[in-house]
Each structure stands twice: as structure tokens, then as C-alpha cells.
Design an enzyme around this catalytic site. Structure first.
Site, short mmCIF file in Angstrom:
data_model
loop_
_atom_site.label_atom_id
_atom_site.label_comp_id
_atom_site.label_asym_id
_atom_site.label_seq_id
_atom_site.Cartn_x
_atom_site.Cartn_y
_atom_site.Cartn_z
N LYS A 86 -16.27 6.76 -1.86
CA LYS A 86 -17.46 6.29 -2.57
C LYS A 86 -18.73 6.78 -1.90
CE LYS A 86 -16.25 1.86 -3.11
NZ LYS A 86 -16.33 0.44 -3.50
N ARG A 146 -2.59 5.19 -1.66
CA ARG A 146 -3.83 5.51 -2.39
C ARG A 146 -3.59 6.66 -3.34
NH1 ARG A 146 -8.42 3.55 0.40
NH2 ARG A 146 -9.90 4.78 -0.79
N GLU A 195 -15.71 -3.62 -3.77
CA GLU A 195 -17.01 -3.86 -3.16
C GLU A 195 -18.06 -3.26 -4.10
OE1 GLU A 195 -17.57 -2.30 0.81
OE2 GLU A 195 -19.63 -3.06 0.86
P1 ATP Z 1 -14.63 2.14 0.72
O1 ATP Z 1 -14.69 3.63 0.43
O2 ATP Z 1 -15.96 1.46 0.79
O3 ATP Z 1 -13.59 1.69 1.71
P2 ATP Z 1 -12.81 1.57 -1.34
O4 ATP Z 1 -12.67 2.90 -2.01
O5 ATP Z 1 -11.69 1.00 -0.55
O6 ATP Z 1 -14.14 1.51 -0.58
P3 ATP Z 1 -13.17 -0.93 -2.65
O7 ATP Z 1 -14.25 -1.30 -3.59
O8 ATP Z 1 -13.08 -1.66 -1.37
O9 ATP Z 1 -13.27 0.61 -2.47
O10 ATP Z 1 -11.78 -0.93 -3.37
C1 ATP Z 1 -11.30 -1.96 -4.19
C2 ATP Z 1 -9.82 -1.85 -4.29
O11 ATP Z 1 -9.44 -0.58 -4.79
C3 ATP Z 1 -9.14 -2.00 -2.94
O12 ATP Z 1 -8.04 -2.88 -3.09
C4 ATP Z 1 -8.69 -0.62 -2.60
O13 ATP Z 1 -7.52 -0.64 -1.83
C5 ATP Z 1 -8.47 0.01 -3.97
N1 ATP Z 1 -8.66 1.44 -3.90
C6 ATP Z 1 -9.76 2.10 -3.48
N2 ATP Z 1 -9.56 3.42 -3.48
C7 ATP Z 1 -8.30 3.63 -3.95
C8 ATP Z 1 -7.49 4.79 -4.20
N3 ATP Z 1 -7.96 6.00 -3.96
N4 ATP Z 1 -6.25 4.59 -4.66
C9 ATP Z 1 -5.78 3.37 -4.90
N5 ATP Z 1 -6.48 2.24 -4.69
C10 ATP Z 1 -7.72 2.36 -4.22
#
Ligand code: ATP
Ligand code: MG
Length: 570
Positions: A280, A270, A43
Site C-alpha cells: 500500500k 498472501r 487499515e
Molecule cells: P500494510 O501494507 O499496511 O501492512 P496490508 O496490506 O497488510 O497493510 P491491511 O489493511 O492491514 O493491509 O490488510 C487487511 C487484511 O488484508 C489483512 O488481514 C491482510 O492480511 C490482508 N491482506 C493484505 N494484503 C494481502 C495480500 N497481498 N494477500 C492476501 N491478503 C492480504
């Protein structure tokens, strides 16, 4: 069917992680016509962090490994939080990590018309309705995992009324928050996500790509799976918090897919790191409130922060390989990340002399005005790295901590009447020192052994300590930024009753001016270059550097707490 491209491997299956095994099985079974297409769906509401790097390595990595493709899809469904600045930074960071999406750059907003049409279809089929309640009222009726929810009083509206209201929602007739479109599924489902999930909400902020075309925007659950489907994604790999969303993902896919093709969601754990935060929202807060210097502050867990700090793509990937992909949540030790960059820079960084906290040493038996060039090996780990020259003269700087007036027995550095070797140079013996009015050491006096230099008869003479140094007359000044962990506690996200900002480490940045560096370093340093400052750590040239003054970020000190811990346990 796609072949595993890792030919070096006689039995590739053994080295596959669980996601890769699923992919291999699907390909072997000929699903989706033997096609493999993943996607990375950020996003654009912030900069990427190291958690995203883990997802990127998975999404692009699995596609690469099995000869498939990976789309970059911006999940831009909330114009109030999103911005093109983030789109650009995300693209830059993915490229820097070494991955490429070719011409497959997509946006969830590309599918707004199709998603809207699907919503209309579901309304017509009696599978969606407009709810006039506030989000609080809707939440209050949701029930709990063990008690069923209550039906909304608007649940049985006629198709005509629903259609009319939804079109008027999108025409901008109603205020934000006054109405939503919900899927009519089951308010008693054991899966909370099935209790009439919201499909669309009203947002009146213009969108960075579609402007004011839309006044209703799809929720994640209504957008993500269908976007996968519209794009031809076969494996939609995401993180574990989406496990309970998967049945809903499948529910909406069922409405549009046939037997020939359907995307499949797979979840992994994660990345969470000690002594930092990965949300974020919190990272944005640190930036907005000036608690760090920006998204690329070298203390941030963002990709651009790590890059500025001196991390390499290789070190980040090595770390991600080491932690692996599992089905359960974990907290990863930041010292393992630090270990990865040490290992990588050990191989690639030239060794140089820089004295961070200088004190002057005068070699009283060395001729005044004389200079000689000593040869230093650039990198003992890299036979091809060559050597460079460093000037030696009567006055040099050494680290203040390398001298003690009254040393304990085990102190193998400089002290009255004791000998040390100067790196690549002579053995010197301390004959005296001078203190200033406050009792600080101002100058140290030594005599050198002219026979002890490399190539001379006494060069093999052993002394216990070797010190790094620079020549007073030849060195240049630099600024060094020393970093410590951003947070003082191991898992800031867990301290629920304290504001995370109170947990910031007040000593996470120390700026040291007037660092003395050898001429070779001053002459060769370009922004982004990595060096090992002998006996101190790995340092990377910061973009704040000017023609007058080079600025270095300490990427990481030499001491490896992670490796030490491992040795202890073995
Ligand atoms: P929000 O905090 O807004 O939920 P997010 O950290 O999930 O955002 P996105 O931009 O939606 O961020 O993430 C893009 C992709 O990165 C998604 O597929 C998400 O699962 C993955 N992602 C985000 N944070 C992690 C993390 N800490 N470890 C592994 N993958 C991650
Ligand atoms: Mg997300």
C-alpha cells in the site's frame, strides 16, 4: 452446530481448503458454543487491492459457507496515516465484490478505552513498563534470532512510576517518540516478538474518529487479538507474515479469555502478482507522485482500478479460486488473472466493430449513396444475446494492419488481388491502392462479390480471412486507452537495489484517438459496459466518456498467453 450450507455437495469435506477444514473441525467439536465469526480487518490507510480481495473472499466466504458471520473491522490505530476517504472506498469495494457485513461495522478505535484499561491492569500486575529510550536504542537491544536481547535500563521501574508515566503519556505531557509502553515478557525469547514488544506509542495527530481524546495509540499486536476477543470473533484469518506473531496474539488473549470462548489465529499465503506491486505504501507513492492517474487508474492492482479497467467481481473471484489458499508464499502469474477476465467477458460481452487504426477502403462496384443493414450476432456464446444491425456502404474503414502491399504467403488478410470476407457481409477483392507523399497507404480499392452475402447463393464460398470494418459515413469517433503491464519486470518487489519507480513500464498506457466505432456501439455504450471489439480485445466504457466522445479502456486483448502456455505443457 452450524451445517455446511453447500448442499449440492455430497462430500463437502473433500472440497474444503485447509482453513475451512479447521473451521469445520472446530464447529464439529462445539468450540465457542458452535459459533463462527470471522472478520476482515483493513487499515484505512489506502484503497483495497486484489490481495485484499483474496482475504475478503476467505473471511466472508468461510462465514457464508458455514452459516457464520463476518465483521468489517477498521484497524484504525495509526491516525497519522488514516483517513475517512479510505474507509468509504473500502466499504464500496467490498460491496462491489459481492459481500456484506450487515450491521457489523466496527473500529479498533471503539476498543481504545478497553485496551487502555487492560494496559493499566498489566502495569499494575508488573507485566508492562514505560521505556524512556528512543526507538533506535530499543532496536539496538533487541538482539538477533540466535542471540538474546538486553534488558532496558527502565525495565524494573516501580508500578507507581509506570502508572504515573503512562497516564502522563496519554495526557500529552511528553513528545512523540520520547517514551513507549512495553510488555515485560522475555528479552531472551527465541521468538523476537516476545522480546518486550511495544504496546503503546505517543501520537499527537488527531484521530479521524476519536479526535484528540487519546495521545497514546496501541500497536497492532496489542490491539488486534483483543479486538477480536471483544467482538466475539472465533477465527481470525490473516496472512503468513503473522505466523511469528501468533504466540503473542495468544499471550494477550490468555490475559482476558476464559474456557468458554477464545479467538484463534489462522494464516494463509498472501497474493502476490507478477508485473505489479502490492504494498500500500508503494501504491500510495504512485498516486501521490502522479505516476498513475489515481487509485483507480486502470493499470493499478486496486479493486477500483480493476473495476475501471473492466474486471468483474466474478472474474476476480474465479482467479482467487484458481490460485487457492496454501501455507507457503508464492508469486501468482498475472496472465492467470487476465485469463479469468477473458473467460468471463467471453460469456457476457457483445461483439461489436471498432477500427483502432483505420485505413479507408472504397468498394468501387458498390453504388454511391447506397446503404444496407447487415445483421450481426451479438454473442455466439450466449444464445439469448440476440443480434444487431450494422450499416454497410461504399466506403468503409478496416485496420491498417489488415492490408499489406507485398504480403508473405501466409498473410490471409487483404492484399493486391487477394480476397477477404467482411464480417457479416460480402467478400471483397483488392484491385488497387493509393499512397500519400510519404508512402503511406491512403486508400485501398476493392470490388465486392454481390452474391457472397449471407442468404445469397455465394454465401458459402470460403476465403481464408475475415476482417472487421465500419462504414465511413455512419461510424462515430471514440478514444481508446490501451494498457500494458504497469512494471517492466516480473517481480518489482525483488529488485532490492533499484527504486521501484525506475521499474515502471514506460509504455503501460497508449491513448488512441480517432478510433472508428459502429453506430450500435455509440448508441448503447454506458459507463462500465463491456464489449468485445471483434478480433481486438475486450473493452469497457470509461467514466471519462462525454456526450461528444466515448472513452474505452482495453480491459484485455484477445490473445490468451496463459491458456497457450497451459496447452503447450499438456
Ligand atoms: P500494510 O501494507 O499496511 O501492512 P496490508 O496490506 O497488510 O497493510 P491491511 O489493511 O492491514 O493491509 O490488510 C487487511 C487484511 O488484508 C489483512 O488481514 C491482510 O492480511 C490482508 N491482506 C493484505 N494484503 C494481502 C495480500 N497481498 N494477500 C492476501 N491478503 C492480504
Ligand atoms: Mg497490515
Amino acid at each position: 452446530m452450524a451445517e455446511i450450507s453447500d448442499n449440492n455437495n455430497a462430500e463437502p469435506r473433500k472440497n474444503l481448503n485447509f482453513v475451512e477444514q479447521i473451521v469445520a473441525d472446530d464447529l464439529a467439536a462445539g468450540k465457542n458454543g458452535g459459533r463462527l465469526n470471522t472478520r476482515f480487518p483493513p487499515e484505512p490507510n489506502g484503497y483495497l487491492h486484489i490481495g485484499h480481495a483474496k482475504a475478503i473472499c476467505m473471511d466472508f466466504g468461510v462465514a457464508e459457507k458455514f452459516g457464520g458471520t463476518c465483521n468489517l473491522r477498521f484497524d484504525d490505530t495509526n491516525p497519522t496515516k488514516e483517513d475517512v476517504e479510505y474507509v468509504e472506498s473500502i466499504k464500496e469495494d467490498i460491496h462491489w465484490l459481492g459481500f456484506d457485513w450487515g450491521n457489523r461495522e466496527y473500529y479498533a478505535s471503539d476498543y481504545f478505552p478497553k485496551l487502555f484499561d487492560l494496559a493499566i491492569r498489566l502495569i499494575k500486575e508488573g507485566k508492562a513498563y514505560v521505556d524512556d529510550q528512543s526507538s533506535e536504542e530499543i532496536a539496538a537491544q533487541k538482539g538477533t534470532p540466535t542471540t538474546p536481547g538486553q534488558n532496558s535500563p527502565y525495565r524494573n521501574r516501580s508500578v507507581e512510576e509506570n502508572l504515573d508515566l503512562f497516564l502522563r503519556m496519554n495526557a500529552g505531557e511528553f513528545e512523540e517518540g520520547s517514551r513507549v509502553l512495553r510488555a515485560k515478557i522475555d528479552m531472551a525469547s527465541s521468538n523476537m516478538h516476545f522480546r518486550d514488544p511495544i504496546m503503546y506509542r505517543i501520537i499527537k495527530t488527531p484521530h479521524h474518529r476519536t479526535g484528540t481524546t487519546w495521545k497514546v495509540y496501541p500497536m497492532y499486536d496489542f490491539a488486534h487479538g483483543q479486538s477480536d476477543f471483544f467482538e466475539g470473533v472465533t477465527h481470525s484469518i490473516c496472512t503468513l507474515e503473522f505466523v511469528p506473531h501468533r504466540p503473542l496474539y495468544d499471550y494477550f488473549i490468555d490475559m482476558i479469555a476464559d474456557e468458554s470462548y477464545r479467538p484463534r489465529q489462522i494464516e494463509f499465503n498472501r497474493l502476490n502478482l507478477t508485473y505489479t506491486v502490492m504494498s500500500k505504501r508503494k501504491l500510495l507513492q504512485l498516486v501521490k507522485e502522479g505516476l498513475v492517474s489515481g487509485w483507480d487508474d486502470p493499470r493499478m492492482p486496486t479493486i477500483c482500478g480493476l473495476r475501471r479497467r473492466g474486471y468483474t467481481p466474478e472474474s476476480i473471484k474465479a482467479f482467487i479460486d484458481a490460485i487457492g489458499y496454501t501455507k507457503y508464499e508464492a508469486l501468482n502469474d498475472i496472465s492467470l488473472l487476465e485469463h479469468s477476465i477473458r473467460e468471463d467477458l467471453n460469456k457476457r460481452a457483445n461483439r461489436v466493430s471498432a477500427v483502432i487504426d483505420p485505413v479507408k477502403v472504397i468498394i468501387t462496384n458498390y453504388p454511391e449513396g447506397q446503404t444496407e443493414m447487415l445483421t450481426i450476432e451479438n454473442n455466439p456464446e450466449d444464445a439469448e444475446a440476440g443480434t444487431h444491425e450494422m450499416p454497410f456502404s461504399r466506403e468503409i474503414y478496416i485496420e491498417r494492419a489488415d492490408f499489406m502491399e507485398n504480403p508473405p504467403k501466409k498473410f490471409f488478410r487483404l492484399a493486391p488481388d487477394r480476397e477477404v470476407r467482411l464480417k457479416a457481409g460480402y467478400i471483397i477483392k483488392c484491385t488497387g491502392f493509393k499512397k500519400d507523399a510519404d508512402g503511406n497507404i491512403e486508400e485501398i480499392y476493392c470490388e465486392h462479390d454481390p452474391e457472397s452475402k449471407s442468404g445469397m447463393p455465394g454465401s458459402m464460398r470460403k476465403v481464408k480471412g475475415t476482417l472487421h470494418w465500419v462504414s465511413v459515413a455512419h461510424c462515430k469517433n471514440a478514444e481508446v486507452r490501451l494498457y500494458d503491464r504497469l512494471f517492466s519486470c516480473e517481480n518489482p518487489a525483488e529488485e532490492k537495489d533499484r527504486d521501484f519507480r525506475e521499474l515502471l513500464n514506460p509504455n503501460s498506457l497508449k491513448v488512441v484517438d480517432n478510433v472508428k466505432i459502429e453506430p450500435y456501439l455509440a448508441e448503447t455504450a454506458h459507463v462500465g459496459d463491456h464489449y468485445q471489439f471483434q478480433r481486438t480485445g475486450y473493452f469497457t466504457v470509461d467514466p471519462d466518456s462525454t456526450a461528444e466522445k466515448i472513452v474505452f479502456n482495453r480491459t484485455i486483448s484477445l490473445k490468451d498467453s496463459w491458456a497457450k502456455e497451459q496447452n503447450k505443457n499438456n
